[in-house]
Scaffold this active site. Structure first.
Site, mmCIF file in Angstrom:
data_model
loop_
_atom_site.group_PDB
_atom_site.id
_atom_site.type_symbol
_atom_site.label_atom_id
_atom_site.label_comp_id
_atom_site.label_asym_id
_atom_site.label_seq_id
_atom_site.Cartn_x
_atom_site.Cartn_y
_atom_site.Cartn_z
ATOM 1 N N ASP A 182 -6.323 27.223 -23.145
ATOM 2 C CA ASP A 182 -8.299 26.364 -24.032
ATOM 3 C C ASP A 182 -8.278 25.662 -23.963
ATOM 4 O O ASP A 182 -7.409 23.805 -23.958
ATOM 5 C CB ASP A 182 -8.179 27.077 -25.690
ATOM 6 C CG ASP A 182 -7.747 28.483 -25.693
ATOM 7 O OD1 ASP A 182 -8.323 28.974 -25.005
ATOM 8 O OD2 ASP A 182 -7.345 28.831 -26.385
ATOM 9 N N TYR A 200 5.981 25.758 -25.794
ATOM 10 C CA TYR A 200 5.383 24.982 -25.811
ATOM 11 C C TYR A 200 5.976 23.693 -27.269
ATOM 12 O O TYR A 200 6.497 23.947 -27.949
ATOM 13 C CB TYR A 200 3.722 26.283 -26.837
ATOM 14 C CG TYR A 200 3.020 26.987 -26.293
ATOM 15 C CD1 TYR A 200 1.882 26.301 -25.221
ATOM 16 C CD2 TYR A 200 3.616 28.332 -25.881
ATOM 17 C CE1 TYR A 200 1.355 26.552 -24.746
ATOM 18 C CE2 TYR A 200 3.151 28.041 -24.653
ATOM 19 C CZ TYR A 200 1.491 27.847 -24.164
ATOM 20 O OH TYR A 200 0.895 29.077 -23.524
#
Lengths: 248, 248
Positions: free
Chosen positions: A51, A111
């Site tokens: 994003d 992540y």
């Protein structure tokens, strides 16, 4: 043959990875740079979508110039360098078969999510961490650690998927979910064979809600079992999220 | 009474600390913010001057609003916060006597200099480290460490002072000069009772010249003894320099 490359980017000024008309994207910027370096069109394919505002310390792409590789892979980073902006770098490349797909071949990703926990925001973490002023003391931190330890496993993570996603199979295997602290910086690390849309940001938001007392650590099992996004906590902002490593 | 405050800033978009007409400076920006918070003029005085592009993790200033303190010191950071830009923060304040001078009262300062040593620059260190592509291998690193160990002492450091400075007394006591490495990041830390103009950047540039073979580690004593700027090495760029701590 095509190149499999590792890239890094500070996501702040990109509208995510995927190309969009009239938007500055990582895919579009990389495409233009490779094109300028070799004077012919190329196809850039990514390992994932990210994003707006999300960063990558290691993101993988294939670069396909159609047929032969114009230069040896180890020379690609310096060939492309003059054509890249300072917030995007290509630091590694190797040759792979045309059949290799940088997204479908991924077996695991990791992540990292950074939270800067001081009452006054730090200029050095602007856009690079979630700047959270409310104090997370030792007790609250221990609650987060306990909650995080309940997340790994092969489970249906629909409760942590953004509403509106139309993915049918929401079962993923999370093999790592830890929280560490060094001075004012908290790091949440999550590893899995795949991630649902906003999954890490929703996990982090829920862990912070546990830290701040909205949930108890034991609520995690109930939240996951509900398979209902409304049962979990807030969505952490994009600024703190980094794709850390991609495994094939 | 006045406030003694600790501030942080990313120096990239500031033309240094000291106020200059038509330039964005730390002193000017802070003055405007405090003025906006209290609706009256104030005097901001710094512990040091820093150049354009130099950063501060801890920089001290006094803020004098003339007489009484309008609010308790511990409330100052949040009162000023809404008026500060994101690249400058005020994170600590205490009350001091009017006689206290934030520059003349300093007994020691510590600077940190960061070097990112990879053949491709990192977007995450853009403007925040010296991005040096030429490889510093283990042998070169050991040479730097040895050269750095020869710098501490009470000596005349004129060889590391920028040409054109008109300071007469160039004797300083350096009590710390170390080089450490973590992955691609090298950190040079220098502590002293005072610093000459560009002293840290000239020391770092010279250490890099030692690493890359322009000088030998044993040359450091000769360079210092010469008291001649032209005998030392290059000036490292401002991007990698951080004021790290100030001692009173």
């Amino acid at each position: 043959m095509k190149y499999l490359c590792k890239i890094q980017y500070v996501g702040t000024d990109f509208c995510g990875f995927q190309v969009q008309p009239n938007r500055r994207t990582v895919q579009g910027t990389l495409n233009t740079a490779v094109n300028a370096a070799f004077g012919r069109p190329c196809k850039v394919t990514g390992c994932s979508r990210t994003d707006s505002g999300v960063h990558a310390k290691e993101f993988c792409v294939t670069v396909d110039l159609g047929g032969e590789l114009p230069i040896p892979p180890e020379k690609l980073p310096l060939a492309v360098l003059p054509h890249l902006p300072p917030d995007l770098s290509l630091y590694d490349a190797r040759a792979v078969d045309d059949a290799f797909h940088p997204r479908y071949s991924v077996v695991r990703k990791e992540y990292e999510y950074l939270i800067y926990n001081e009452r006054v925001p730090s200029p050095f973490w602007q856009n690079r961490a979630w700047q959270l002023p409310r104090a997370i003391d030792d007790v609250a931190f221990d609650r987060m650690v306990e909650a995080a330890s309940q997340i790994p496993g092969r489970r249906d993570f629909a409760s942590f998927m953004a509403e509106g996603s139309d993915i049918k199979d929401t079962v993923r295997t999370v093999d790592l979910c830890t929280v560490t602290r060094k001075d004012a910086l908290l790091t949440v690390t999550v590893g899995a064979d795949g991630f649902l849309y906003h999954m890490v940001r929703n996990i982090v938001g829920t862990l912070i809600d546990v830290a701040l007392g909205k949930f108890d650590p034991e609520d995690i099992s109930r939240i996951i079992a509900a398979r209902d996004r409304t049962q979990a906590g807030r969505t952490a902002p994009s600024d703190g999220l980094y794709l850390k490593s991609v495994f094939y």
